[in-house]
Design a protein around this motif. Structure first.
Motif, mmCIF file in Angstrom:
data_model
loop_
_atom_site.group_PDB
_atom_site.id
_atom_site.type_symbol
_atom_site.label_atom_id
_atom_site.label_comp_id
_atom_site.label_asym_id
_atom_site.label_seq_id
_atom_site.Cartn_x
_atom_site.Cartn_y
_atom_site.Cartn_z
ATOM 1 N N PHE A 336 -10.204 -6.495 -5.456
ATOM 2 C CA PHE A 336 -9.265 -5.834 -4.569
ATOM 3 C C PHE A 336 -8.718 -4.591 -5.253
ATOM 4 O O PHE A 336 -8.720 -4.501 -6.490
ATOM 5 N N PRO A 337 -8.251 -3.633 -4.492
ATOM 6 C CA PRO A 337 -7.658 -2.439 -5.099
ATOM 7 C C PRO A 337 -6.381 -2.799 -5.841
ATOM 8 O O PRO A 337 -5.784 -3.849 -5.600
ATOM 9 N N PRO A 338 -5.919 -1.944 -6.764
ATOM 10 C CA PRO A 338 -4.650 -2.208 -7.463
ATOM 11 C C PRO A 338 -3.499 -2.290 -6.460
ATOM 12 O O PRO A 338 -3.293 -1.379 -5.661
ATOM 13 N N LEU A 339 -2.764 -3.390 -6.516
ATOM 14 C CA LEU A 339 -1.727 -3.624 -5.513
ATOM 15 C C LEU A 339 -0.329 -3.753 -6.103
ATOM 16 O O LEU A 339 0.645 -3.813 -5.344
ATOM 17 N N GLN A 340 -0.193 -3.802 -7.413
ATOM 18 C CA GLN A 340 1.110 -4.051 -8.014
ATOM 19 C C GLN A 340 2.137 -3.008 -7.575
ATOM 20 O O GLN A 340 3.206 -3.349 -7.039
ATOM 21 N N ALA A 341 1.820 -1.738 -7.816
ATOM 22 C CA ALA A 341 2.786 -0.674 -7.516
ATOM 23 C C ALA A 341 3.041 -0.576 -6.016
ATOM 24 O O ALA A 341 4.173 -0.340 -5.583
ATOM 25 N N ARG A 342 2.006 -0.777 -5.221
ATOM 26 C CA ARG A 342 2.158 -0.642 -3.768
ATOM 27 C C ARG A 342 3.065 -1.728 -3.198
ATOM 28 O O ARG A 342 3.910 -1.461 -2.346
ATOM 29 N N VAL A 343 2.883 -2.981 -3.662
ATOM 30 C CA VAL A 343 3.737 -4.061 -3.170
ATOM 31 C C VAL A 343 5.171 -3.854 -3.626
ATOM 32 O O VAL A 343 6.120 -3.999 -2.838
ATOM 33 N N GLN A 344 5.360 -3.487 -4.893
ATOM 34 C CA GLN A 344 6.708 -3.312 -5.425
ATOM 35 C C GLN A 344 7.427 -2.114 -4.816
ATOM 36 O O GLN A 344 8.650 -2.029 -4.850
ATOM 37 N N ALA A 345 6.648 -1.182 -4.232
ATOM 38 C CA ALA A 345 7.279 -0.046 -3.562
ATOM 39 C C ALA A 345 8.037 -0.493 -2.319
ATOM 40 O O ALA A 345 8.982 0.174 -1.882
ATOM 41 N N TYR A 346 7.633 -1.623 -1.756
ATOM 42 C CA TYR A 346 8.296 -2.132 -0.549
ATOM 43 C C TYR A 346 9.325 -3.219 -0.874
ATOM 44 O O TYR A 346 10.416 -3.222 -0.297
ATOM 45 N N VAL A 347 8.968 -4.117 -1.780
ATOM 46 C CA VAL A 347 9.884 -5.217 -2.134
ATOM 47 C C VAL A 347 9.751 -5.504 -3.620
ATOM 48 O O VAL A 347 8.633 -5.707 -4.111
ATOM 49 N N LYS A 348 10.865 -5.502 -4.317
ATOM 50 C CA LYS A 348 10.863 -5.896 -5.712
ATOM 51 C C LYS A 348 10.873 -7.422 -5.801
ATOM 52 O O LYS A 348 11.615 -8.090 -5.110
ATOM 53 N N HIS A 349 10.024 -7.977 -6.689
ATOM 54 C CA HIS A 349 9.953 -9.426 -6.910
ATOM 55 C C HIS A 349 9.850 -10.184 -5.578
ATOM 56 O O HIS A 349 10.695 -11.009 -5.240
ATOM 57 N N PRO A 350 8.822 -9.908 -4.802
ATOM 58 C CA PRO A 350 8.744 -10.464 -3.440
ATOM 59 C C PRO A 350 8.404 -11.951 -3.416
ATOM 60 O O PRO A 350 7.858 -12.512 -4.371
ATOM 61 N N ARG A 351 8.742 -12.569 -2.293
ATOM 62 C CA ARG A 351 8.187 -13.876 -1.953
ATOM 63 C C ARG A 351 6.859 -13.576 -1.269
ATOM 64 O O ARG A 351 6.830 -13.014 -0.171
ATOM 65 N N LEU A 352 5.770 -13.963 -1.920
ATOM 66 C CA LEU A 352 4.443 -13.468 -1.552
ATOM 67 C C LEU A 352 3.578 -14.567 -0.947
ATOM 68 O O LEU A 352 3.627 -15.719 -1.360
ATOM 69 N N LEU A 353 2.768 -14.166 0.054
ATOM 70 C CA LEU A 353 1.794 -15.050 0.669
ATOM 71 C C LEU A 353 0.570 -14.216 1.020
ATOM 72 O O LEU A 353 0.690 -13.010 1.273
ATOM 73 N N THR A 354 -0.594 -14.834 1.016
ATOM 74 C CA THR A 354 -1.812 -14.131 1.407
ATOM 75 C C THR A 354 -2.516 -14.889 2.520
ATOM 76 O O THR A 354 -2.386 -16.110 2.641
ATOM 77 N N ILE A 355 -3.268 -14.156 3.326
ATOM 78 C CA ILE A 355 -4.160 -14.761 4.330
ATOM 79 C C ILE A 355 -5.558 -14.272 3.987
ATOM 80 O O ILE A 355 -5.941 -13.132 4.293
ATOM 81 N N THR A 356 -6.311 -15.124 3.315
ATOM 82 C CA THR A 356 -7.603 -14.753 2.763
ATOM 83 C C THR A 356 -8.320 -16.002 2.289
ATOM 84 O O THR A 356 -7.709 -17.074 2.199
ATOM 85 N N ASP A 357 -9.593 -15.879 1.961
ATOM 86 C CA ASP A 357 -10.292 -16.988 1.316
ATOM 87 C C ASP A 357 -10.473 -16.736 -0.171
ATOM 88 O O ASP A 357 -11.080 -17.542 -0.869
#
Length: 477
Positions: A336-357
Motif C-alpha cells: 500500500f502507499p505510505p499512509l502514516q502522514a496522510r492519516v495523521q493529517a486528519y486525526v492524530k492517534h486515531p481509532r482505526l479500522l480497515t475494510i480489506t482482505d
C-alpha cells in the motif's frame, strides 16, 4: 557469534517489524485488556501463533519498553538457545573445535541475519526452534551420539510443529530417510522424536480444553475459506527448483561424495525438501513460508565446504546466491502507499479500522501512528476467500451455503466493530487478494445496518488503492 547476534540486533531495531508481528502484538494487548481469543478476537492461525507473542506484550506493559523491541531481544535470545543446544550436541558427539565453530557461526548468520524483514515472524521463530532437531538428526546420520541435550531439541521441534503443522515435513523427512537407510524403525523413536510428539499431543489437548470456541466456530471457517486460497503450482515451483537446484550444484562443485547417500549433507537436503513441500502445500507463495526451504538448502553445502579451500568463482557464486535468497526472503508483499502522514493529517492517534482482505493495510500502520485498533480481526480475509471460491469454482449447494454464511459472519463482525469501536478513520481497499479490482465499500454497504453506520463517514482522500474515510463528527483536520 556474539558479534553476529549484536549486528542482527542493531540492524533490526530501526526496521519496522512486519505486518504479522504488528498484528499479533496488538492481539495480545487486546487479550491483556480482557478480550477473548476465538470469541471476540479472531486469527486464522492456531492459538500458539498468537500467544507466542504474549511475553513481549506483557514485558512491554511492565517495563514501558516498546514490545517490538522486546520481540527482537527475545528472538535473539531464542537463537542463542538454539546455538547452545547445537553446540552441546556437537560436543557430546566429540566433533572437532573447528567444525563446531563453523556450525555456530553459520547458524548465527543464517538464523539472525538471513531473515531480514521477516525477522520475528512465526515461521522465523519456528525454524529457529526446529533447527537443533535437524542438527541432531544429522549427527545421528553420521553415527554420532548427541547426548541428553537431544531432548531440548525435541521440545523445540514440538513447538515448531505446534506453531504450524506443516513443519512436521521438515522434521520428519530426515528421520524417515534415516529409517529407510538403516532399514530400521529406530530413527523414528529417538528421545527427541518422542519428546516432539509429546509436546504436539499436549498442545493439542490444551487447545481442545482451553479454546473450544476457536475449534468449533472459527477453525472450520478457516478450513473452508482460507486454506483453499492458493496460487497456481506453476507459480510456486520455480522457487523450490531454483533453491534446491543451487544447493545441489554447490554440493556437486565441492565434491562428488557430497551427493552420495552416506554424505553428511543428506539430512540437511531432506529438511530443505520438507521445507519445499511445506511451501507448496501452503500454496500462498509468500516468501516467509519458504524460510525453512532456503535455510536448510544453504546449510547443506555450507557445512560441507566450510573447511575446504574453494576456487574464487565458486566462493563468489555462493555468496551471490545467499544474497539473492536473502533479498527474496525480504522482498515486499504487494503493498500500500505510505499512509502514516496522510492519516495523521486528519486525526492524530486515531481509532482505526480497515475494510480489506490484506493484513498489511492496517498493520503495522496502527502501531506506527500510535493509534487504537478497534477491529476483531486483522482483515476480512475469510470473506475474500469465500467470495473467490464462489466465483472461481462451482461449489455445491451446501458448499455455497457455508461460504455465504462465512461472508455474512465477516460482515456482521465488521458491523460490531464499527458500532462498538467507533473508529474515527476507516481505510477501505479497492482490491481483492491484491489481484482483482473489488469494491469493498459496496460489499459492506450491502448490509442495511452496516450501510447506516458507515453513512456517518465521509471520504476525504483516495491514495492509490486505498480510500480514506473520516467520521463526519470529527472536527480535527
Amino acid at each position: 557469534m556474539i558479534a553476529i547476534l549484536l549486528t542482527a540486533l542493531l540492524v533490526q531495531i530501526p526496521v519496522v517489524l512486519n505486518a504479522d508481528v504488528g498484528w499479533l502484538l496488538t492481539v495480545n494487548e487486546k487479550i491483556l485488556d480482557g478480550r477473548k481469543f476465538g470469541v471476540d478476537l479472531f486469527e486464522s492461525n492456531p492459538p500458539l501463533s498468537v500467544y507466542m507473542y504474549m511475553p513481549a506484550a506483557m514485558l512491554g506493559r511492565m517495563t514501558g519498553i516498546a514490545p517490538e523491541f522486546i520481540v527482537i531481544v527475545l528472538v535473539i535470545a531464542e537463537i542463542s538457545g538454539a546455538l547452545f543446544v547445537i553446540d552441546r550436541a556437537a560436543a557430546a558427539a566429540k566433533l572437532g573445535a573447528r567444525e563446531r565453530s563453523l556450525s555456530t557461526w553459520s547458524f548465527a548468520f543464517l538464523l539472525a541475519i538471513l531473515p531480514g524483514t521477516i525477522f520475528g515472524q512465526r515461521e522465523h521463530i519456528a525454524v529457529i526452534a526446529l533447527t537443533p532437531f535437524v542438527a541432531i538428526t544429522a549427527l545421528r546420520w553420521r553415527g554420532l551420539d548427541p547426548g541428553r541435550v537431544a531432548i531440548l531439541a525435541g521440545v523445540g521441534a514440538g513447538l515448531a510443529m505446534s506453531i504450524k503443522p506443516f513443519f512436521a515435513l521438515v522434521a520428519g523427512l530426515p528421520i524417515i530417510l534415516s529409517a529407510l537407510r538403516q532399514r530400521s524403525f529406530r530413527p523414528l523413536f529417538t528421545p527427541e522424536a518422542w519428546t516432539a510428539a509429546i509436546v504436539v499431543i499436549s498442545y493439542g489437548a490444551v487447545v481442545v480444553a482451553v479454546f473450544p470456541a476457536y475449534l468449533s466456530t472459527y477453525a472450520p471457517m478457516v478450513a473452508e475459506a482460507y486454506l483453499p486460497i492458493r496460487r497456481e503450482l506453476s507459480a510456486l515451483l520455480p522457487i523450490p527448483i531454483a533453491v534446491i537446484g543451487a544447493s545441489l550444484g554447490f554440493l556437486r562443485l565441492s565434491g562428488p561424495q557430497n551427493l552420495k547417500m552416506g554424505s553428511a549433507a543428506i539430512p540437511w537436503l531432506a529438511a530443505s525438501v520438507g521445507g519445499a513441500a511445506s511451501f507448496l502445500l501452503q500454496g500462498k507463495g509468500w516468501p516467509y513460508t519458504a524460510f525453512a526451504l532456503c535455510l536448510f538448502a544453504i546449510t547443506a553445502p555450507l557445512l560441507q565446504v566450510g573447511t575446504k579451500t574453494l576456487r574464487a568463482p565458486v566462493v563468489i557464486g555462493g555468496l551471490a546466491t545467499v544474497v539473492a535468497i536473502g533479498l527474496y526472503l525480504s522482498s515486499p508483499a504487494p503493498g500500500f502507499p505510505p499512509l502514516q502522514a496522510r492519516v495523521q493529517a486528519y486525526v492524530k492517534h486515531p481509532r482505526l479500522l480497515t475494510i480489506t482482505d490484506h493484513i498489511g493495510l492496517g498493520h503495522p500502520l496502527v502501531r506506527q501512528i500510535d493509534g487504537v485498533w478497534v477491529g476483531s480481526s486483522c482483515a476480512q480475509l475469510l470473506a475474500a476467500g469465500a467470495m473467490l471460491r464462489e466465483n472461481s469454482s462451482q461449489p455445491s449447494e451446501g458448499e455455497r451455503a457455508r461460504l455465504d454464511s462465512i461472508i455474512e459472519f465477516e460482515r456482521q463482525q465488521l458491523l460490531a466493530d464499527v458500532r462498538n469501536g467507533r473508529p474515527n478513520v476507516i481505510l477501505v481497499d479497492t482490491s481483492l487478494l491484491s489481484s482483482f479490482p473489488f469494491d469493498w465499500l459496496a460489499w459492506a454497504n450491502s448490509d442495511p445496518e452496516l450501510r447506516m453506520e458507515l453513512s456517518r463517514y465521509r471520504e476525504v482522500e483516495d491514495v492509490g488503492r486505498v480510500r480514506i474515510f473520516v467520521d463526519q463528527s470529527n472536527s480535527e483536520r
